[in-house]
Design a protein around this motif. Structure first.
Motif, PDB file in Angstrom:
ATOM      1  N   ALA A 169       0.830  -1.212   0.000  1.00  0.00           N
ATOM      2  CA  ALA A 169       0.000   0.000   0.000  1.00  0.00           C
ATOM      3  C   ALA A 169       0.864   1.262   0.000  1.00  0.00           C
ATOM      4  CB  ALA A 169      -0.934   0.000   1.202  1.00  0.00           C
ATOM      5  N   ASP A 170       2.013   1.216   0.688  1.00  0.00           N
ATOM      6  CA  ASP A 170       2.917   2.371   0.684  1.00  0.00           C
ATOM      7  C   ASP A 170       3.493   2.605  -0.705  1.00  0.00           C
ATOM      8  OD1 ASP A 170       2.576   2.850   3.402  1.00  0.00           O
ATOM      9  OD2 ASP A 170       4.190   1.477   3.942  1.00  0.00           O
ATOM     10  N   ARG A 171       3.825   1.534  -1.386  1.00  0.00           N
ATOM     11  CA  ARG A 171       4.384   1.664  -2.739  1.00  0.00           C
ATOM     12  C   ARG A 171       3.334   2.191  -3.712  1.00  0.00           C
ATOM     13  NH1 ARG A 171       8.607   3.036  -1.832  1.00  0.00           N
ATOM     14  NH2 ARG A 171       7.659   3.289   0.149  1.00  0.00           N
ATOM     15  N   ILE A 172       2.097   1.751  -3.571  1.00  0.00           N
ATOM     16  CA  ILE A 172       1.023   2.242  -4.443  1.00  0.00           C
ATOM     17  C   ILE A 172       0.812   3.732  -4.215  1.00  0.00           C
ATOM     18  CG2 ILE A 172      -1.452   2.098  -4.908  1.00  0.00           C
ATOM     19  CD1 ILE A 172      -1.220  -0.907  -4.263  1.00  0.00           C
ATOM     20  N   ALA A 173       0.819   4.149  -2.948  1.00  0.00           N
ATOM     21  CA  ALA A 173       0.666   5.571  -2.628  1.00  0.00           C
ATOM     22  C   ALA A 173       1.815   6.386  -3.232  1.00  0.00           C
ATOM     23  CB  ALA A 173       0.601   5.767  -1.122  1.00  0.00           C
ATOM     24  N   ALA A 174       3.031   5.853  -3.184  1.00  0.00           N
ATOM     25  CA  ALA A 174       4.184   6.551  -3.765  1.00  0.00           C
ATOM     26  C   ALA A 174       4.044   6.655  -5.284  1.00  0.00           C
ATOM     27  CB  ALA A 174       5.473   5.825  -3.406  1.00  0.00           C
ATOM     28  N   LEU A 175       3.588   5.585  -5.933  1.00  0.00           N
ATOM     29  CA  LEU A 175       3.390   5.631  -7.384  1.00  0.00           C
ATOM     30  C   LEU A 175       2.311   6.639  -7.766  1.00  0.00           C
ATOM     31  CD1 LEU A 175       3.604   1.843  -8.301  1.00  0.00           C
ATOM     32  CD2 LEU A 175       5.174   3.647  -9.006  1.00  0.00           C
ATOM     33  N   ARG A 176       1.237   6.667  -7.011  1.00  0.00           N
ATOM     34  CA  ARG A 176       0.167   7.629  -7.310  1.00  0.00           C
ATOM     35  C   ARG A 176       0.656   9.067  -7.123  1.00  0.00           C
ATOM     36  NH1 ARG A 176      -4.796   4.156  -4.911  1.00  0.00           N
ATOM     37  NH2 ARG A 176      -5.283   3.109  -6.852  1.00  0.00           N
ATOM     38  N   ALA A 177       1.492   9.291  -6.120  1.00  0.00           N
ATOM     39  CA  ALA A 177       2.050  10.625  -5.904  1.00  0.00           C
ATOM     40  C   ALA A 177       2.936  11.036  -7.078  1.00  0.00           C
ATOM     41  CB  ALA A 177       2.828  10.662  -4.594  1.00  0.00           C
ATOM     42  N   GLU A 178       3.731  10.107  -7.581  1.00  0.00           N
ATOM     43  CA  GLU A 178       4.592  10.402  -8.728  1.00  0.00           C
ATOM     44  C   GLU A 178       3.770  10.681  -9.983  1.00  0.00           C
ATOM     45  OE1 GLU A 178       7.882  10.960  -8.854  1.00  0.00           O
ATOM     46  OE2 GLU A 178       7.790  10.779  -6.674  1.00  0.00           O
ATOM     47  N   VAL A 179       2.704   9.927 -10.189  1.00  0.00           N
ATOM     48  CA  VAL A 179       1.837  10.170 -11.351  1.00  0.00           C
ATOM     49  C   VAL A 179       1.190  11.543 -11.238  1.00  0.00           C
ATOM     50  CG1 VAL A 179      -0.305   9.422 -12.476  1.00  0.00           C
ATOM     51  CG2 VAL A 179       1.430   7.748 -11.879  1.00  0.00           C
ATOM     52  N   ALA A 180       0.806  11.936 -10.020  1.00  0.00           N
ATOM     53  CA  ALA A 180       0.212  13.264  -9.820  1.00  0.00           C
ATOM     54  C   ALA A 180       1.224  14.362 -10.129  1.00  0.00           C
ATOM     55  CB  ALA A 180      -0.306  13.397  -8.395  1.00  0.00           C
ATOM     56  N   LYS A 181       2.511  14.133  -9.795  1.00  0.00           N
ATOM     57  CA  LYS A 181       3.555  15.117 -10.097  1.00  0.00           C
ATOM     58  C   LYS A 181       3.750  15.263 -11.605  1.00  0.00           C
ATOM     59  CE  LYS A 181       6.511  14.489  -6.063  1.00  0.00           C
ATOM     60  NZ  LYS A 181       7.828  13.991  -5.644  1.00  0.00           N
ATOM     61  N   ILE A 182       3.683  14.134 -12.312  1.00  0.00           N
ATOM     62  CA  ILE A 182       3.890  14.155 -13.764  1.00  0.00           C
ATOM     63  C   ILE A 182       2.791  14.958 -14.439  1.00  0.00           C
ATOM     64  CG2 ILE A 182       3.884  12.727 -15.841  1.00  0.00           C
ATOM     65  CD1 ILE A 182       5.189  10.516 -14.168  1.00  0.00           C
ATOM     66  N   GLY A 183       1.554  14.781 -13.990  1.00  0.00           N
ATOM     67  CA  GLY A 183       0.429  15.484 -14.601  1.00  0.00           C
ATOM     68  C   GLY A 183       0.133  14.915 -15.974  1.00  0.00           C
ATOM     69  N   LEU A 184      -0.501  13.763 -16.002  1.00  0.00           N
ATOM     70  CA  LEU A 184      -0.806  13.111 -17.277  1.00  0.00           C
ATOM     71  C   LEU A 184      -1.715  13.984 -18.132  1.00  0.00           C
ATOM     72  CD1 LEU A 184      -1.470   9.440 -16.114  1.00  0.00           C
ATOM     73  CD2 LEU A 184       0.558  10.327 -17.229  1.00  0.00           C
ATOM     74  N   PRO A 185      -1.473  14.004 -19.448  1.00  0.00           N
ATOM     75  CA  PRO A 185      -2.347  14.781 -20.335  1.00  0.00           C
ATOM     76  C   PRO A 185      -3.756  14.190 -20.372  1.00  0.00           C
ATOM     77  CG  PRO A 185      -0.371  14.005 -21.497  1.00  0.00           C
ATOM     78  CD  PRO A 185      -0.373  13.391 -20.153  1.00  0.00           C
ATOM     79  N   THR A 186      -4.687  14.965 -20.885  1.00  0.00           N
ATOM     80  CA  THR A 186      -6.064  14.512 -21.008  1.00  0.00           C
ATOM     81  C   THR A 186      -6.114  13.268 -21.879  1.00  0.00           C
ATOM     82  OG1 THR A 186      -6.774  16.802 -20.870  1.00  0.00           O
ATOM     83  CG2 THR A 186      -8.386  15.216 -21.672  1.00  0.00           C
ATOM     84  N   GLY A 187      -6.909  12.310 -21.458  1.00  0.00           N
ATOM     85  CA  GLY A 187      -7.027  11.064 -22.210  1.00  0.00           C
ATOM     86  C   GLY A 187      -6.166   9.943 -21.672  1.00  0.00           C
ATOM     87  N   TYR A 188      -5.235  10.274 -20.772  1.00  0.00           N
ATOM     88  CA  TYR A 188      -4.381   9.260 -20.167  1.00  0.00           C
ATOM     89  C   TYR A 188      -4.849   9.022 -18.732  1.00  0.00           C
ATOM     90  CZ  TYR A 188      -1.086   9.659 -24.016  1.00  0.00           C
ATOM     91  OH  TYR A 188      -0.517   9.635 -25.250  1.00  0.00           O
ATOM     92  N   SER A 189      -4.750   7.793 -18.302  1.00  0.00           N
ATOM     93  CA  SER A 189      -5.144   7.460 -16.939  1.00  0.00           C
ATOM     94  C   SER A 189      -4.294   6.297 -16.444  1.00  0.00           C
ATOM     95  CB  SER A 189      -6.626   7.089 -16.877  1.00  0.00           C
ATOM     96  OG  SER A 189      -6.868   5.917 -17.629  1.00  0.00           O
ATOM     97  N   THR A 190      -4.365   6.064 -15.146  1.00  0.00           N
ATOM     98  CA  THR A 190      -3.650   4.935 -14.562  1.00  0.00           C
ATOM     99  C   THR A 190      -4.667   4.031 -13.875  1.00  0.00           C
ATOM    100  OG1 THR A 190      -3.267   6.103 -12.488  1.00  0.00           O
ATOM    101  CG2 THR A 190      -1.554   6.262 -14.171  1.00  0.00           C
ATOM    102  N   ARG A 191      -4.307   2.783 -13.767  1.00  0.00           N
ATOM    103  CA  ARG A 191      -5.166   1.805 -13.112  1.00  0.00           C
ATOM    104  C   ARG A 191      -4.281   0.772 -12.443  1.00  0.00           C
ATOM    105  NH1 ARG A 191      -9.211  -1.221 -16.944  1.00  0.00           N
ATOM    106  NH2 ARG A 191      -9.692   0.934 -17.400  1.00  0.00           N
ATOM    107  N   ILE A 192      -4.645   0.427 -11.232  1.00  0.00           N
ATOM    108  CA  ILE A 192      -3.916  -0.595 -10.485  1.00  0.00           C
ATOM    109  C   ILE A 192      -4.526  -1.946 -10.825  1.00  0.00           C
ATOM    110  CG2 ILE A 192      -3.287  -1.392  -8.177  1.00  0.00           C
ATOM    111  CD1 ILE A 192      -2.038   1.266  -8.848  1.00  0.00           C
TER     112      ILE A 192
END
Length: 185
Positions: A48-71
Motif C-alpha cells: 500500500a505504501d508503494r502504491i501511494a508513492a506511485l500515485r504521488a509520482e503520477v500526480a507530479k507528472i500530470g498526465l495529459p487529457t485522455g491518459y489514466s492509470t489503473r492498479i
C-alpha cells in the motif's frame, strides 16, 4: 499494385520508406491502448505504501487529457479487500449491537461495550507499526483484537450488573468490578 497498361508499379514510386521504432505489439484493455508496468515490492515495504508513492509520482507528472492509470493484480485485490473489509466491519458492528442488546435486554449496555472498541485502536495504529498497518495481515488481526476487547467489556459489564443486583449502587459496582477484574488501581 497493378497499373493501367498491365504489370506492377514499383513501391518506391508510390511511398517513401523511413525506418522508425514502434512497439512490437499493441496491448488493449476495454478497447483502449494500455502500457503495463510490472514490479515487485522490495522486502521491508508494504504494498500500500508503494502504491501511494506511485500515485504521488503520477500526480507530479500530470498526465495529459485522455491518459489514466489503473492498479491491477494483487494491489487491486488489496484495495477491493479493503473496501469489503470496511463493509463487513460496519455490518459486524450493527450485528454486535443487536446481539448484545438482546443479551443484556438493554440499549445502553451494548453501546457501552462497543464504545470500548475505538479505545483499542491507538496501539496498533501507532507510528512504529506503520509498515504492518498497511499490510493485508493487519486487518484480520484488528478484527481479532476487537473480539478480545469486546469479550472483555462484556465480562466486565456483566460482572458489574451482578454486583448491582447484589445491592451495590452504580459507582460502587463500577469501582469494585474493576478492582476484582483488574486488581487494585
Amino acid at each position: 499494385m497493378p497499373r493501367q497498361g498491365g504489370g506492377l508499379v514499383r513501391l518506391d514510386n508510390v511511398v517513401r520508406l523511413l525506418p522508425t521504432q514502434s512497439p512490437s505489439r499493441i496491448e488493449r484493455l476495454d478497447r483502449q491502448r494500455q502500457v503495463s508496468l510490472r514490479a515487485s515490492v522490495a522486502p521491508g515495504f508494504a504494498q500500500a505504501d508503494r502504491i501511494a508513492a506511485l500515485r504521488a509520482e503520477v500526480a507530479k507528472i500530470g498526465l495529459p487529457t485522455g491518459y489514466s492509470t489503473r492498479i491491477s493484480g494483487r494491489a487491486r485485490e488489496m484495495e477491493t479487500t479493503f473496501r469489503e473489509f470496511i463493509w463487513a466491519f460496519s455490518l459486524s458492528v450493527v450485528l454486535m449491537y443487536i446481539i448484545l442488546a438482546s443479551q443484556f435486554e438493554s440499549l445502553v449496555h451494548p453501546f457501552t461495550i462497543l464504545l470500548s472498541l475505538p479505545l483499542s485502536i491507538p496501539l496498533p495504529s501507532s507510528p512504529c507499526w506503520r509498515p504492518v498497518r498497511r499490510s493485508i495481515v493487519f486487518r484480520p488481526g484488528l478484527l481479532v483484537l476487537f473480539g478480545v476487547v469486546k469479550k472483555n467489556a462484556i465480562l466486565q459489564i456483566d460482572h458489574m450488573n451482578k454486583l448491582r443486583e447484589a445491592g451495590l449502587d452504580r459507582a460502587a459496582a463500577i469501582l469494585q468490578g474493576n478492582r476484582e477484574r483488574y486488581g487494585r488501581f
